[in-house]
Design a protein around this motif. Structure first.
Motif, PDB file in Angstrom:
ATOM      1  N   VAL A  90      55.434  64.715 -18.323  1.00 60.72           N
ATOM      2  CA  VAL A  90      55.318  63.348 -18.393  1.00 60.72           C
ATOM      3  C   VAL A  90      54.086  63.165 -19.455  1.00 60.72           C
ATOM      4  CG1 VAL A  90      55.062  61.001 -17.986  1.00 60.72           C
ATOM      5  CG2 VAL A  90      56.871  62.346 -16.858  1.00 60.72           C
ATOM      6  N   ALA A  91      53.025  63.805 -19.118  1.00 63.23           N
ATOM      7  CA  ALA A  91      51.927  63.710 -19.648  1.00 63.23           C
ATOM      8  C   ALA A  91      51.834  64.091 -21.214  1.00 63.23           C
ATOM      9  CB  ALA A  91      50.510  64.232 -18.993  1.00 63.23           C
ATOM     10  N   ARG A  92      52.417  65.409 -21.101  1.00 61.32           N
ATOM     11  CA  ARG A  92      52.575  66.094 -22.644  1.00 61.32           C
ATOM     12  C   ARG A  92      53.377  65.342 -23.426  1.00 61.32           C
ATOM     13  NH1 ARG A  92      52.762  72.258 -19.935  1.00 61.32           N
ATOM     14  NH2 ARG A  92      50.716  72.573 -19.868  1.00 61.32           N
ATOM     15  N   VAL A  93      54.612  64.830 -22.884  1.00 56.19           N
ATOM     16  CA  VAL A  93      55.660  64.305 -23.806  1.00 56.19           C
ATOM     17  C   VAL A  93      54.976  62.878 -24.132  1.00 56.19           C
ATOM     18  CG1 VAL A  93      58.020  63.459 -23.657  1.00 56.19           C
ATOM     19  CG2 VAL A  93      57.522  65.599 -22.841  1.00 56.19           C
ATOM     20  N   ALA A  94      54.583  62.105 -23.274  1.00 55.30           N
ATOM     21  CA  ALA A  94      54.017  61.080 -23.661  1.00 55.30           C
ATOM     22  C   ALA A  94      52.898  60.873 -24.840  1.00 55.30           C
ATOM     23  CB  ALA A  94      53.241  60.161 -22.363  1.00 55.30           C
ATOM     24  N   TYR A  95      52.117  61.959 -24.554  1.00 54.17           N
ATOM     25  CA  TYR A  95      50.856  62.138 -25.452  1.00 54.17           C
ATOM     26  C   TYR A  95      51.270  62.665 -27.123  1.00 54.17           C
ATOM     27  CZ  TYR A  95      46.230  63.350 -27.516  1.00 54.17           C
ATOM     28  OH  TYR A  95      45.221  63.208 -28.087  1.00 54.17           O
ATOM     29  N   ALA A  96      52.402  63.572 -26.745  1.00 54.70           N
ATOM     30  CA  ALA A  96      53.228  63.928 -28.107  1.00 54.70           C
ATOM     31  C   ALA A  96      53.684  62.729 -28.732  1.00 54.70           C
ATOM     32  CB  ALA A  96      54.092  65.016 -28.027  1.00 54.70           C
ATOM     33  N   TYR A  97      54.583  62.044 -27.994  1.00 53.64           N
ATOM     34  CA  TYR A  97      55.210  60.556 -28.699  1.00 53.64           C
ATOM     35  C   TYR A  97      54.300  59.738 -29.302  1.00 53.64           C
ATOM     36  CZ  TYR A  97      57.605  56.153 -28.699  1.00 53.64           C
ATOM     37  OH  TYR A  97      58.182  55.125 -28.823  1.00 53.64           O
ATOM     38  N   MET A  98      53.118  59.333 -28.433  1.00 60.29           N
ATOM     39  CA  MET A  98      52.022  58.741 -29.102  1.00 60.29           C
ATOM     40  C   MET A  98      51.551  59.261 -30.344  1.00 60.29           C
ATOM     41  SD  MET A  98      50.121  56.818 -25.950  1.00 60.29           S
ATOM     42  CE  MET A  98      50.000  55.487 -26.631  1.00 60.29           C
ATOM     43  N   LEU A  99      51.256  60.472 -30.410  1.00 62.06           N
ATOM     44  CA  LEU A  99      50.811  60.999 -31.722  1.00 62.06           C
ATOM     45  C   LEU A  99      51.917  60.968 -32.915  1.00 62.06           C
ATOM     46  CD1 LEU A  99      48.793  64.218 -30.309  1.00 62.06           C
ATOM     47  CD2 LEU A  99      47.881  62.289 -31.187  1.00 62.06           C
ATOM     48  N   GLU A 100      53.181  61.059 -32.549  1.00 63.37           N
ATOM     49  CA  GLU A 100      54.199  61.257 -33.475  1.00 63.37           C
ATOM     50  C   GLU A 100      54.405  59.908 -34.066  1.00 63.37           C
ATOM     51  OE1 GLU A 100      56.401  63.540 -34.812  1.00 63.37           O
ATOM     52  OE2 GLU A 100      55.192  65.394 -33.915  1.00 63.37           O
ATOM     53  N   THR A 101      54.741  58.789 -33.250  1.00 60.39           N
ATOM     54  CA  THR A 101      54.722  57.386 -33.585  1.00 60.39           C
ATOM     55  C   THR A 101      53.666  56.802 -34.271  1.00 60.39           C
ATOM     56  OG1 THR A 101      54.120  56.529 -31.462  1.00 60.39           O
ATOM     57  CG2 THR A 101      56.382  56.980 -31.839  1.00 60.39           C
ATOM     58  N   GLY A 102      52.400  57.103 -33.995  1.00 62.98           N
ATOM     59  CA  GLY A 102      51.012  56.780 -34.692  1.00 62.98           C
ATOM     60  C   GLY A 102      51.015  55.388 -34.144  1.00 62.98           C
ATOM     61  N   GLU A 103      51.603  54.637 -33.371  1.00 59.50           N
ATOM     62  CA  GLU A 103      51.576  53.512 -33.002  1.00 59.50           C
ATOM     63  C   GLU A 103      49.875  52.990 -32.443  1.00 59.50           C
ATOM     64  OE1 GLU A 103      54.695  51.246 -30.967  1.00 59.50           O
ATOM     65  OE2 GLU A 103      56.303  52.422 -32.044  1.00 59.50           O
ATOM     66  N   ALA A 104      49.786  53.718 -31.493  1.00 58.24           N
ATOM     67  CA  ALA A 104      48.296  53.449 -30.870  1.00 58.24           C
ATOM     68  C   ALA A 104      48.012  54.615 -30.319  1.00 58.24           C
ATOM     69  CB  ALA A 104      48.361  52.587 -29.844  1.00 58.24           C
ATOM     70  N   ILE A 105      46.663  55.200 -30.818  1.00 55.57           N
ATOM     71  CA  ILE A 105      46.184  56.405 -30.263  1.00 55.57           C
ATOM     72  C   ILE A 105      45.365  56.097 -29.286  1.00 55.57           C
ATOM     73  CG2 ILE A 105      44.983  58.487 -30.969  1.00 55.57           C
ATOM     74  CD1 ILE A 105      47.953  58.215 -32.491  1.00 55.57           C
ATOM     75  N   LEU A 106      45.574  56.647 -27.989  1.00 52.32           N
ATOM     76  CA  LEU A 106      44.623  56.505 -27.090  1.00 52.32           C
ATOM     77  C   LEU A 106      44.032  57.823 -26.717  1.00 52.32           C
ATOM     78  CD1 LEU A 106      47.106  54.380 -24.536  1.00 52.32           C
ATOM     79  CD2 LEU A 106      45.176  53.509 -25.859  1.00 52.32           C
ATOM     80  N   PRO A 107      43.026  57.822 -25.931  1.00 47.50           N
ATOM     81  CA  PRO A 107      42.408  59.052 -25.699  1.00 47.50           C
ATOM     82  C   PRO A 107      43.206  59.967 -24.610  1.00 47.50           C
ATOM     83  CG  PRO A 107      40.745  57.222 -25.230  1.00 47.50           C
ATOM     84  CD  PRO A 107      42.147  56.565 -25.683  1.00 47.50           C
TER      85      PRO A 107
END
Length: 195
Positions: free
Chosen positions: A75-92
């Motif tokens: 879940v961590a890997r997919v969630a982080y990849a999703y956030m990077l791909e969408t670029g909506e909000a980049i969290l640490p």
């Protein structure tokens, strides 16, 4: 050992940033190497491991997906990849990974009492995040994401909540699961490669 290290150049389109070849000091290099220190501290915490053992024991005979370390990591890997791909909000990365590892820690309570594990997980996560010295702002973001992870994407979720909700499904290996026909979560799109 040298006090300085050479680092490389590159372009990161989602952040619209250019990284230039340069030299960083030993202190900065140590920070890069310790980027996930709080997540590792969390994973080694006695309470976290106690919750995971309880979940493992209660899911021993479960035919469907289990909710152990591997699920949290996926879940961590997919969630982080999703956030990077969408670029909506980049969290640490540490924020996303902490939320992913903690999003199901209350499952054992749900199995025993029926209480929603998203709410329980958020309650159990709070003292762990404080001990691991996450900022109060990061803690609120993580707890809200955990509370939202069972809701449907598009339900006016926070960026982390949406990423966790999607990743919670996309991180499962439904394509090869023998329990597809009995699983209430399964739908055809879960057999598709998303991330």
């Amino acid at each position: 050992m040298s006090k300085y290290f050479l680092y490389c150049a590159g372009y990161y389109p989602y952040l619209n940033e250019i990284f230039i070849i340069g030299v960083i000091g030993r202190w900065e290099w140590d920070n890069i190497l310790n980027l996930m220190a709080r997540v590792n501290q969390l994973l080694e915490h006695e309470d976290y491991n106690c919750y995971m053992e309880k979940i493992s024991g209660l899911e021993k005979e479960r035919r469907f997906c289990k909710h152990g370390f591997e699920h949290g990591l996926n879940v961590a890997r997919v969630a982080y990849a999703y956030m990077l791909e969408t670029g909506e909000a980049i969290l640490p990365k540490e924020v996303v990974y902490a939320a992913a590892f903690l999003h199901d820690i209350g499952r054992w309570v749900e199995y025993q009492t029926g209480e929603d594990h998203a709410e329980v997980s958020a309650r159990l996560a709070l003292p762990l995040l404080e001990v691991c010295q996450y900022s109060s702002e990061d803690i609120q973001i993580i707890l809200q994401g955990i509370r939202e992870h069972r809701r449907q994407p598009g339900d006016n979720l926070t960026p982390l909540g949406e990423a966790l909700a999607l990743a919670d499904d996309w991180a499962r290996d439904c394509r090869h699961c023998s329990a597809q026909t009995q699983c209430y979560k399964f739908n055809y799109t879960m057999k598709q490669i998303m991330f």
